[in-house]
Design a protein around this motif. Sequence first.
Motif, PDB file in Angstrom:
ATOM      1  N   GLN A 295     -21.471 -53.348 -45.439  1.00 16.99           N
ATOM      2  CA  GLN A 295     -20.208 -52.610 -45.444  1.00 16.99           C
ATOM      3  C   GLN A 295     -20.481 -51.219 -46.010  1.00 16.99           C
ATOM      4  OE1 GLN A 295     -17.432 -53.815 -44.084  1.00 16.99           O
ATOM      5  NE2 GLN A 295     -18.610 -55.634 -43.561  1.00 16.99           N
ATOM      6  N   ILE A 296     -20.417 -50.221 -45.147  1.00 18.94           N
ATOM      7  CA  ILE A 296     -20.712 -48.846 -45.557  1.00 18.94           C
ATOM      8  C   ILE A 296     -19.445 -48.013 -45.406  1.00 18.94           C
ATOM      9  CG2 ILE A 296     -22.114 -46.809 -45.076  1.00 18.94           C
ATOM     10  CD1 ILE A 296     -24.189 -48.666 -43.823  1.00 18.94           C
ATOM     11  N   PRO A 297     -19.071 -47.291 -46.457  1.00 18.38           N
ATOM     12  CA  PRO A 297     -17.911 -46.400 -46.322  1.00 18.38           C
ATOM     13  C   PRO A 297     -18.139 -45.395 -45.195  1.00 18.38           C
ATOM     14  CG  PRO A 297     -18.624 -46.556 -48.610  1.00 18.38           C
ATOM     15  CD  PRO A 297     -19.657 -47.262 -47.771  1.00 18.38           C
ATOM     16  N   LYS A 298     -17.067 -44.972 -44.546  1.00 23.81           N
ATOM     17  CA  LYS A 298     -17.178 -44.080 -43.391  1.00 23.81           C
ATOM     18  C   LYS A 298     -17.916 -42.789 -43.720  1.00 23.81           C
ATOM     19  CE  LYS A 298     -13.302 -45.857 -40.848  1.00 23.81           C
ATOM     20  NZ  LYS A 298     -12.084 -45.615 -40.142  1.00 23.81           N
ATOM     21  N   LEU A 299     -17.785 -42.300 -44.931  1.00 16.18           N
ATOM     22  CA  LEU A 299     -18.453 -41.050 -45.294  1.00 16.18           C
ATOM     23  C   LEU A 299     -19.967 -41.203 -45.353  1.00 16.18           C
ATOM     24  CD1 LEU A 299     -16.067 -39.830 -48.128  1.00 16.18           C
ATOM     25  CD2 LEU A 299     -16.176 -39.025 -45.763  1.00 16.18           C
ATOM     26  N   ASP A 300     -20.453 -42.417 -45.604  1.00 20.13           N
ATOM     27  CA  ASP A 300     -21.891 -42.637 -45.763  1.00 20.13           C
ATOM     28  C   ASP A 300     -22.575 -43.099 -44.479  1.00 20.13           C
ATOM     29  OD1 ASP A 300     -21.693 -41.963 -48.414  1.00 20.13           O
ATOM     30  OD2 ASP A 300     -21.520 -44.036 -49.111  1.00 20.13           O
ATOM     31  N   ARG A 301     -21.863 -43.186 -43.387  1.00 28.46           N
ATOM     32  CA  ARG A 301     -22.440 -43.735 -42.155  1.00 28.46           C
ATOM     33  C   ARG A 301     -23.529 -42.852 -41.560  1.00 28.46           C
ATOM     34  NH1 ARG A 301     -19.431 -48.262 -40.131  1.00 28.46           N
ATOM     35  NH2 ARG A 301     -17.506 -48.417 -41.289  1.00 28.46           N
ATOM     36  N   LEU A 302     -23.623 -41.621 -41.994  1.00 29.86           N
ATOM     37  CA  LEU A 302     -24.650 -40.734 -41.465  1.00 29.86           C
ATOM     38  C   LEU A 302     -25.995 -40.934 -42.157  1.00 29.86           C
ATOM     39  CD1 LEU A 302     -22.567 -37.472 -41.018  1.00 29.86           C
ATOM     40  CD2 LEU A 302     -23.188 -39.168 -39.291  1.00 29.86           C
ATOM     41  N   GLN A 303     -26.024 -41.737 -43.208  1.00 29.50           N
ATOM     42  CA  GLN A 303     -27.282 -42.009 -43.897  1.00 29.50           C
ATOM     43  C   GLN A 303     -28.180 -42.877 -43.019  1.00 29.50           C
ATOM     44  OE1 GLN A 303     -26.231 -43.970 -47.532  1.00 29.50           O
ATOM     45  NE2 GLN A 303     -26.316 -42.083 -48.699  1.00 29.50           N
ATOM     46  N   LEU A 304     -29.487 -42.716 -43.211  1.00 32.30           N
ATOM     47  CA  LEU A 304     -30.426 -43.571 -42.496  1.00 32.30           C
ATOM     48  C   LEU A 304     -30.313 -44.998 -43.025  1.00 32.30           C
ATOM     49  CD1 LEU A 304     -33.573 -41.278 -42.429  1.00 32.30           C
ATOM     50  CD2 LEU A 304     -32.030 -41.806 -40.543  1.00 32.30           C
ATOM     51  N   PRO A 305     -30.406 -45.983 -42.139  1.00 30.46           N
ATOM     52  CA  PRO A 305     -30.319 -47.369 -42.606  1.00 30.46           C
ATOM     53  C   PRO A 305     -31.524 -47.739 -43.469  1.00 30.46           C
ATOM     54  CG  PRO A 305     -30.585 -47.275 -40.206  1.00 30.46           C
ATOM     55  CD  PRO A 305     -30.536 -45.875 -40.702  1.00 30.46           C
TER      56      PRO A 305
ATOM     57  N   THR B 204     -32.004 -53.809 -45.350  1.00 31.17           N
ATOM     58  CA  THR B 204     -30.728 -54.366 -44.897  1.00 31.17           C
ATOM     59  C   THR B 204     -30.656 -54.289 -43.377  1.00 31.17           C
ATOM     60  OG1 THR B 204     -29.602 -52.230 -45.080  1.00 31.17           O
ATOM     61  CG2 THR B 204     -29.510 -53.671 -47.012  1.00 31.17           C
ATOM     62  N   ALA B 205     -29.678 -55.000 -42.833  1.00 31.47           N
ATOM     63  CA  ALA B 205     -29.461 -54.936 -41.384  1.00 31.47           C
ATOM     64  C   ALA B 205     -29.013 -53.524 -41.044  1.00 31.47           C
ATOM     65  CB  ALA B 205     -28.403 -55.956 -40.977  1.00 31.47           C
ATOM     66  N   PRO B 206     -29.371 -53.008 -39.931  1.00 30.87           N
ATOM     67  CA  PRO B 206     -30.095 -53.632 -38.835  1.00 30.87           C
ATOM     68  C   PRO B 206     -31.614 -53.525 -38.949  1.00 30.87           C
ATOM     69  CG  PRO B 206     -29.326 -51.495 -38.120  1.00 30.87           C
ATOM     70  CD  PRO B 206     -28.818 -51.697 -39.529  1.00 30.87           C
ATOM     71  N   MET B 207     -32.123 -52.647 -39.812  1.00 22.90           N
ATOM     72  CA  MET B 207     -33.574 -52.456 -39.896  1.00 22.90           C
ATOM     73  C   MET B 207     -34.298 -53.742 -40.296  1.00 22.90           C
ATOM     74  SD  MET B 207     -34.226 -49.448 -38.878  1.00 22.90           S
ATOM     75  CE  MET B 207     -35.901 -49.196 -39.406  1.00 22.90           C
ATOM     76  N   LEU B 208     -33.738 -54.475 -41.226  1.00 24.44           N
ATOM     77  CA  LEU B 208     -34.367 -55.717 -41.663  1.00 24.44           C
ATOM     78  C   LEU B 208     -34.513 -56.693 -40.500  1.00 24.44           C
ATOM     79  CD1 LEU B 208     -35.447 -57.520 -43.945  1.00 24.44           C
ATOM     80  CD2 LEU B 208     -33.107 -58.266 -44.332  1.00 24.44           C
ATOM     81  N   LEU B 209     -33.520 -56.745 -39.650  1.00 23.08           N
ATOM     82  CA  LEU B 209     -33.548 -57.671 -38.517  1.00 23.08           C
ATOM     83  C   LEU B 209     -34.685 -57.349 -37.551  1.00 23.08           C
ATOM     84  CD1 LEU B 209     -29.715 -57.778 -37.874  1.00 23.08           C
ATOM     85  CD2 LEU B 209     -31.102 -59.537 -38.991  1.00 23.08           C
ATOM     86  N   THR B 210     -35.063 -56.096 -37.476  1.00 19.57           N
ATOM     87  CA  THR B 210     -36.142 -55.705 -36.555  1.00 19.57           C
ATOM     88  C   THR B 210     -37.511 -56.119 -37.072  1.00 19.57           C
ATOM     89  OG1 THR B 210     -36.489 -53.512 -37.526  1.00 19.57           O
ATOM     90  CG2 THR B 210     -34.815 -53.697 -35.788  1.00 19.57           C
ATOM     91  N   ARG B 211     -37.568 -56.569 -38.309  1.00 15.18           N
ATOM     92  CA  ARG B 211     -38.853 -56.911 -38.920  1.00 15.18           C
ATOM     93  C   ARG B 211     -39.106 -58.418 -38.955  1.00 15.18           C
ATOM     94  NH1 ARG B 211     -38.612 -54.165 -44.474  1.00 15.18           N
ATOM     95  NH2 ARG B 211     -40.789 -54.750 -44.540  1.00 15.18           N
TER      96      ARG B 211
ATOM     97  N   VAL C 277     -25.559 -64.129 -28.332  1.00 17.15           N
ATOM     98  CA  VAL C 277     -25.192 -64.811 -29.581  1.00 17.15           C
ATOM     99  C   VAL C 277     -25.889 -64.136 -30.758  1.00 17.15           C
ATOM    100  CG1 VAL C 277     -25.349 -66.990 -30.858  1.00 17.15           C
ATOM    101  CG2 VAL C 277     -24.722 -67.005 -28.432  1.00 17.15           C
ATOM    102  N   LEU C 278     -27.179 -63.847 -30.597  1.00 11.76           N
ATOM    103  CA  LEU C 278     -27.900 -63.156 -31.672  1.00 11.76           C
ATOM    104  C   LEU C 278     -27.273 -61.794 -31.957  1.00 11.76           C
ATOM    105  CD1 LEU C 278     -31.654 -63.947 -30.922  1.00 11.76           C
ATOM    106  CD2 LEU C 278     -30.293 -64.747 -32.847  1.00 11.76           C
ATOM    107  N   SER C 279     -26.881 -61.087 -30.921  1.00 10.77           N
ATOM    108  CA  SER C 279     -26.243 -59.778 -31.115  1.00 10.77           C
ATOM    109  C   SER C 279     -24.981 -59.908 -31.956  1.00 10.77           C
ATOM    110  CB  SER C 279     -25.885 -59.148 -29.765  1.00 10.77           C
ATOM    111  OG  SER C 279     -27.034 -58.821 -29.058  1.00 10.77           O
ATOM    112  N   GLN C 280     -24.187 -60.915 -31.655  1.00 15.08           N
ATOM    113  CA  GLN C 280     -22.956 -61.134 -32.424  1.00 15.08           C
ATOM    114  C   GLN C 280     -23.269 -61.482 -33.879  1.00 15.08           C
ATOM    115  OE1 GLN C 280     -19.635 -60.821 -31.671  1.00 15.08           O
ATOM    116  NE2 GLN C 280     -20.466 -59.745 -29.892  1.00 15.08           N
ATOM    117  N   ILE C 281     -24.245 -62.351 -34.063  1.00 15.81           N
ATOM    118  CA  ILE C 281     -24.641 -62.723 -35.429  1.00 15.81           C
ATOM    119  C   ILE C 281     -25.137 -61.491 -36.173  1.00 15.81           C
ATOM    120  CG2 ILE C 281     -26.328 -64.027 -36.789  1.00 15.81           C
ATOM    121  CD1 ILE C 281     -26.169 -66.208 -34.573  1.00 15.81           C
ATOM    122  N   PHE C 282     -25.973 -60.700 -35.511  1.00 15.65           N
ATOM    123  CA  PHE C 282     -26.523 -59.504 -36.147  1.00 15.65           C
ATOM    124  C   PHE C 282     -25.420 -58.532 -36.546  1.00 15.65           C
ATOM    125  CE2 PHE C 282     -30.961 -59.711 -33.937  1.00 15.65           C
ATOM    126  CZ  PHE C 282     -31.217 -60.901 -34.601  1.00 15.65           C
ATOM    127  N   SER C 283     -24.405 -58.409 -35.716  1.00 11.06           N
ATOM    128  CA  SER C 283     -23.334 -57.460 -36.042  1.00 11.06           C
ATOM    129  C   SER C 283     -22.585 -57.885 -37.306  1.00 11.06           C
ATOM    130  CB  SER C 283     -22.377 -57.297 -34.864  1.00 11.06           C
ATOM    131  OG  SER C 283     -21.686 -58.490 -34.623  1.00 11.06           O
TER     132      SER C 283
END
Length: 102
Positions: free
Chosen positions: A65-75, A79-86, A54-60
């Motif tokens: 919302q990141i454009p496809k061209l920017d997906r290679l940037q470091l998170p 923001t999620a997902p890095m924020l969730l790890t803290r 359930v948490l995984s689904q909520i986290f997803s």
Amino acid sequence: QLDKVLHDISGLQTVMDGIHTLQQQLVEQKNKIVESINLHKRLVSPLWRSPTEVLSQIFSHCLPQIPKLDRLQLPSKLTAPMLLTRICRQWREVAVGTPNLW
């Protein structure tokens, strides 16, 4: 001399009254803070008991919302997902163990 002593006593009483008023205000502030903490604990407590899936689904759903061209940037750590790890150990384990967040 007696008038001066009575005047001093009156001044001290005024100071003590001010301290008492301040103490009452601080107690009220403390009670509001404790009430707020308890409210937040009640709101968050179901999340602590939620199954990993359930948490995984909520986290997803928290992913920005990141454009496809920017997906290679470091998170970003803000923001999620890095924020969730803290948040706490459990959330970190769930976030790190959820491949679709990364």
